[in-house]
Structure formats: structure tokens, C-alpha cells
Design a protein around this motif. Structure first.
Motif, PDB file in Angstrom:
ATOM      1  N   LEU A  50      51.769  46.414  42.506  1.00 52.49           N
ATOM      2  CA  LEU A  50      50.798  45.470  43.067  1.00 52.49           C
ATOM      3  C   LEU A  50      51.494  44.129  43.299  1.00 52.49           C
ATOM      4  O   LEU A  50      52.218  43.646  42.423  1.00 52.49           O
ATOM      5  CB  LEU A  50      49.610  45.279  42.125  1.00 52.49           C
ATOM      6  N   TYR A  51      51.252  43.547  44.460  1.00 54.90           N
ATOM      7  CA  TYR A  51      51.914  42.290  44.835  1.00 54.90           C
ATOM      8  C   TYR A  51      50.873  41.194  45.117  1.00 54.90           C
ATOM      9  O   TYR A  51      49.698  41.479  45.367  1.00 54.90           O
ATOM     10  CB  TYR A  51      52.733  42.492  46.113  1.00 54.90           C
ATOM     11  N   GLY A  52      51.371  39.967  45.161  1.00 54.80           N
ATOM     12  CA  GLY A  52      50.570  38.827  45.626  1.00 54.80           C
ATOM     13  C   GLY A  52      49.259  38.689  44.874  1.00 54.80           C
ATOM     14  O   GLY A  52      49.208  38.744  43.652  1.00 54.80           O
ATOM     15  N   SER A  53      48.179  38.532  45.636  1.00 50.20           N
ATOM     16  CA  SER A  53      46.870  38.322  45.034  1.00 50.20           C
ATOM     17  C   SER A  53      46.388  39.561  44.284  1.00 50.20           C
ATOM     18  O   SER A  53      45.656  39.462  43.300  1.00 50.20           O
ATOM     19  CB  SER A  53      45.868  37.917  46.119  1.00 50.20           C
ATOM     20  N   LEU A  54      46.794  40.743  44.735  1.00 46.44           N
ATOM     21  CA  LEU A  54      46.380  41.964  44.012  1.00 46.44           C
ATOM     22  C   LEU A  54      46.975  41.976  42.617  1.00 46.44           C
ATOM     23  O   LEU A  54      46.386  42.525  41.684  1.00 46.44           O
ATOM     24  CB  LEU A  54      46.829  43.227  44.768  1.00 46.44           C
ATOM     25  N   SER A  55      48.140  41.376  42.479  1.00 46.11           N
ATOM     26  CA  SER A  55      48.761  41.292  41.166  1.00 46.11           C
ATOM     27  C   SER A  55      48.160  40.133  40.362  1.00 46.11           C
ATOM     28  O   SER A  55      47.820  40.280  39.187  1.00 46.11           O
ATOM     29  CB  SER A  55      50.270  41.086  41.348  1.00 46.11           C
ATOM     30  N   ALA A  56      47.990  38.975  41.041  1.00 42.95           N
ATOM     31  CA  ALA A  56      47.546  37.760  40.333  1.00 42.95           C
ATOM     32  C   ALA A  56      46.149  37.914  39.739  1.00 42.95           C
ATOM     33  O   ALA A  56      45.894  37.488  38.618  1.00 42.95           O
ATOM     34  CB  ALA A  56      47.593  36.565  41.275  1.00 42.95           C
ATOM     35  N   THR A  57      45.222  38.488  40.507  1.00 40.60           N
ATOM     36  CA  THR A  57      43.840  38.606  40.009  1.00 40.60           C
ATOM     37  C   THR A  57      43.388  40.058  39.955  1.00 40.60           C
ATOM     38  O   THR A  57      42.200  40.336  39.821  1.00 40.60           O
ATOM     39  CB  THR A  57      42.859  37.794  40.892  1.00 40.60           C
ATOM     40  N   GLY A  58      44.344  40.957  40.047  1.00 44.35           N
ATOM     41  CA  GLY A  58      44.010  42.385  40.148  1.00 44.35           C
ATOM     42  C   GLY A  58      43.344  42.956  38.918  1.00 44.35           C
ATOM     43  O   GLY A  58      42.438  43.785  39.028  1.00 44.35           O
ATOM     44  N   VAL A  59      43.762  42.527  37.730  1.00 44.07           N
ATOM     45  CA  VAL A  59      43.172  43.118  36.534  1.00 44.07           C
ATOM     46  C   VAL A  59      41.702  42.702  36.419  1.00 44.07           C
ATOM     47  O   VAL A  59      40.816  43.518  36.165  1.00 44.07           O
ATOM     48  CB  VAL A  59      43.980  42.716  35.277  1.00 44.07           C
ATOM     49  N   GLY A  60      41.430  41.414  36.667  1.00 45.62           N
ATOM     50  CA  GLY A  60      40.046  40.928  36.632  1.00 45.62           C
ATOM     51  C   GLY A  60      39.167  41.603  37.665  1.00 45.62           C
ATOM     52  O   GLY A  60      37.973  41.799  37.454  1.00 45.62           O
TER      53      GLY A  60
END
Ligand code: SF4
Length: 458
Positions: A50-60
Motif C-alpha cells: 500500500l502506498y501514499g494515502s492508502l498507506s497513511a490512513t489505510g488502517v483507519g
């Protein structure tokens, strides 16, 4: 690019169209490709990057879980949302992923689910899926979740074709000015023009049935949202408010006419809160045109359907078609993705769409509809995306209620005029695009600025 009303409104699951619905579709598309190429049985390992925003807020946002469910062969419109948590828990406990629900492979979460602090070209919501067999890599593909549950693969992104549908429409329009001109030349209302375009893909009976199915799903979502109490998942301990507010409003009784009473606005708040709380809880949703902004259109449509004297199913159809015309303009000429242009693209677009839908069913001329959408969008310009903790809860839930009321007010103002106004909808959409381009990344669904930071500091 041809966009259908059914691209903008889709039955899915919460809490995010770009971070939950899109990734689940990407996982399912990847598995579908493996199956169609005859590679599925040889897969021994899958890696998710997961990259970018999918990584930054992906878990939430549940991006990791949604991608896994897609790899299990599930699609957002068909999955039972209540099954996601137990199936993920089982995978984490056993380290076994049932690929396409038929092939057990080892999946070690800490090793195979990678959240990377990198961006890929084309779009901030990116993921790469890699399938390996006994002899090494079998296949990989990169997907971009470009907002509203839309997903494009690397080939589509590289070719610049961010939507594969090149269908020729009888009344194609790329600007509000063109839409108004086509309506005038052909003596059509906006909903009539949209229906003519939609008939390229489906019969009128199918279109009507499909839109009424969406309306049914929206009503179920509101009803579910009114049922549950307690706190929302994710750790912020945000309390669900809709059920309690519903009881208070029932005691007050419903307003007897559609109008500008305070209590009517409270019902609008209620419908939006119910939808967005259900979205935050990962429930069954209608993406409209995104999940974060999914409460605005149902809130305004519920308001119209419940508090108008004479309504029928044709009003629902016309509402969706009027709203979709404006959604198409926002998507074609700016973005409906918070990761691309901030919340103005999500809540702003939904607010403008809701205003257009309501204006259409209240008998607005095409010019008045355009005016209503313009007012609604103009007063969302600059709105940043800064969800606290990466969860679609604060400020998202209340923001939908505020925007739903704003949409109704925009229609009231537009219906008092003749459609003539100072700033055009095209100019406002262009401004949204340019403002989004100038907006710092920390305000674009990364939870690195704004409320997301202030709330943590306090
Ligand atoms: S702040 Fe707006 S764009 Fe960002 S997640 Fe919430 S609703 Fe979506």
C-alpha cells in the motif's frame, strides 16, 4: 469519458469509497485476472503493498482488510459487512488466506501486508499486488483507487485513460454550459437528458429499477444507523448520536410541510448522522459519490420524500439523475477524491449533487439547477481533508449533516432567482480543481495536518 449514474452511486461497504470499496475491488480484480489467465492454482504467496494515502490512513479506513476480502474473491456490493471482522480475525490467527475463497495460501500479516511511506505516479491512492508461485513471481499489477470506488490499473493510468468507458452518448457534456445548451436546444429537463444518456447502457425499466434499488439501500442504511448506539470502532470513542436524536425528534413530531423550519433541519441532520455513523461502523452503504460524503444525498432525498405532500418513485429517479449530472461535471473537470483535492471534492461535490437533485424534483429550470449546484459547491471551496486518526468520523460525520442543510439552503436561494448569477458552476468546479492542486498534501487524506494534528496535540 462516459460516466453513468451507476458509477457515481454504488452499493458498497464503509467506511471509505477510495480506501475501502476501491481496494476491495482491486483485490477482487487481481484474483479475477489470476483466475482468467489460469494462474490461480499455482499461487503460493501474495504480497500487498500500500502506498501514499492508502498507506497513511489505510488502517483507519480498513484498506488492509478490504484488500484481503477482495483477494478472497469478495466484491463490495455483495459482501456481508458483518463477516469481514471474523474472517480477518481467522486469517490473522491461522496465517491462512483463502485466495478466491478456494485456494488456501500462507499469509503472514506482518510480512505480506506492507504499508509503505512512498508515492506512486498518477494518484496518491495506489497499491501493488504481487502473486508468487513455486518458481518465483507469477504476476503483479498496480491499481489506483481514484475516488468514489473507481479503480484503474497501471495500464489505464499510463495511457491517461482513467476511465475505460468511451461510450458515445446522445447528449454528451463536459461542462455545465454545454449541459444547459443541450437542455435548451432539445427542450429537455436535466433528468430527461440524463435518462436519454443512461439508455445507452440499459433500458429505462432497468435504470428505474436500479435507482430504486439504490434508494432502498439508502433507506436501509438510515434505518440501521437509527438502530445502533454506543461508540464507533477505531479507538476515538466517538459516540453514535443518531438513535438518541431520533427518539427526541419522534417526541416532537414531524414538521407537516417541506419548509424552512428548524425542526425539519434537525431531521436532515438525523438522516445524515445515521448514514455516516453506519459508514464509520463499516456497514452496508451507498457510495454517493464517496463514502465519506455518503450521508448528504440520502439526507436531502429523505427530507424531500418524507416531508413533501405528493411524492412518488419517479421523484426518486429524477433526483438521482439530476444529482448525477453535477457529479459527472465534478468528476470530469476536477475530482471527487479527498486524496486529490481535499474534502471539497467529496463533501463539496456531494453537496452540489444533492442541491441539483432537490432542485430537479422541486421543478427548477436547468439554469436554476445549475445555480443551486453552484451555490452549494462554492461554499465548500477550500475544504480540507483532515480526518482525525485516519478514521472517517471527525470531522466527516457532522460535516455531512452541515452540508446536507447547506444543499437545501442553496436550492431555496436558487429557486428565488431566475438562474442568472455571477459565478458559473463551471468556474467553481475549475476553482475546486485549482485549489486542490495548490493544497498541501497534508490536507489531502493523509491525516498529517488540520484537525488530525490539532486533535492529537490537545
Ligand atoms: S474529511 Fe472529508 S474527504 Fe476527508 S475522509 Fe472525511 S469526508 Fe472524506
Amino acid at each position: 469519458m462516459a460516466i453513468s449514474v451507476f458509477d457515481l452511486f454504488k452499493i458498497g461497504v464503509g467506511p471509505s469509497s477510495s480506501h475501502t470499496v476501491g481496494p476491495m475491488r482491486a483485490g477482487a480484480l487481481f484474483v479475477q485476472g489470476l483466475r482468467e489467465r489460469g494462474d490461480l492454482a499455482q499461487v503460493r504467496r501474495i504480497e500487498v503493498r500500500l502506498y501514499g494515502s492508502l498507506s497513511a490512513t489505510g488502517v483507519g479506513h480498513g484498506t488492509d482488510n478490504a484488500t484481503i476480502m477482495g483477494l478472497m474473491g469478495e466484491w463490495p456490493d455483495a459482501i456481508d459487512p458483518t463477516q469481514i471482522a471474523p474472517r480477518i480475525a481467522q486469517l490473522r490467527e491461522t496465517n491462512v488466506l483463502q485466495l478466491d475463497s478456494q485456494l488456501p495460501i500462507e499469509f503472514v500479516w506482518a510480512r505480506d501486508m506492507l504499508l509503505l511511506d512512498e508515492n506512486l505516479p498518477y494518484h496518491p491512492n495506489a497499491m501493488t499486488l504481487v502473486a508468487e508461485g513455486e518458481a518465483g513471481e507469477l504476476h503483479r499489477d498496480t491499481y489506483y483507487s481514484v475516488g468514489g470506488g473507481f479503480v484503474v490499473d497501471a495500464a489505464q493510468a499510463a495511457s491517461g485513460v482513467l476511465d475505460a468507458d468511451q461510450t458515445v452518448l446522445p447528449y454528451d457534456f463536459n461542462s455545465a454550459a454545454e449541459l444547459l445548451r443541450l437542455c435548451k436546444q432539445n427542450d429537455l429537463r436535466v433528468s430527461q437528458l440524463m435518462m436519454a444518456n443512461e439508455k445507452v447502457w440499459r433500458s429505462e425499466a432497468e435504470i428505474r429499477a436500479g435507482l430504486l434499488k439504490l434508494w432502498q439501500a439508502m433507506q436501509e442504511c438510515v434505518n440501521n444507523g437509527l438502530k445502533y448506539e454506543g461508540t464507533l470502532p477505531g479507538g476515538l470513542n466517538v459516540r453514535r448520536r443518531a438513535a438518541k436524536l431520533h427518539r427526541s425528534l419522534q417526541e416532537l413530531g414531524k414538521p407537516n410541510v417541506i419548509g424552512s423550519t428548524m425542526s425539519a433541519m434537525e431531521w436532515v441532520n438525523l438522516f445524515a448522522l445515521a448514514v455516516n455513523e453506519e459508514n464509520a461502523a463499516g456497514g452496508r452503504m451507498v457510495t454517493a459519490p464517496t463514502n465519506g460524503a455518503a450521508g448528504i444525498i440520502p439526507a436531502v432525498l429523505h427530507y424531500y420524500m418524507r416531508f413533501s405532500d405528493v411524492v412518488d418513485e419517479s421523484n426518486v429517479v429524477d433526483f438521482f439523475l439530476g444529482a448525477a449530472a453535477v457529479g459527472i461535471l465534478c468528476k470530469k473537470n476536477a475530482s471527487i477524491s479527498g486524496a486529490e483535492v481535499g474534502c471539497q471534492g467529496e463533501v463539496g461535490s456531494a453537496c452540489a449533487m444533492a442541491a441539483a437533485g432537490l432542485a430537479e424534483v422541486l421543478g427548477a429550470t436547468p439554469a436554476q439547477l445549475e445555480n443551486a449546484a453552484e451555490i452549494a459547491l462554492e461554499h465548500n471551496l477550500g475544504l480540507t481533508c483532515d480526518p482525525v486518526g485516519g478514521l472517517v468520523q471527525v470531522p466527516c460525520i457532522e460535516r455531512n449533516a452541515i452540508a446536507a442543510v447547506k444543499a437545501i439552503n442553496a436550492v431555496q436561494m436558487a429557486l428565488r432567482g431566475d438562474g442568472e448569477h455571477f459565478i458559473s458552476l463551471d468556474q467553481v468546479i475549475r476553482t475546486m480543481r485549482d485549489t486542490g492542486a495548490d493544497m498541501h498534501d497534508k490536507y489531502k487524506e493523509t491525516s498529517r495536518g488540520g484537525l488530525a494534528v490539532s486533535a492529537i496535540e490537545c
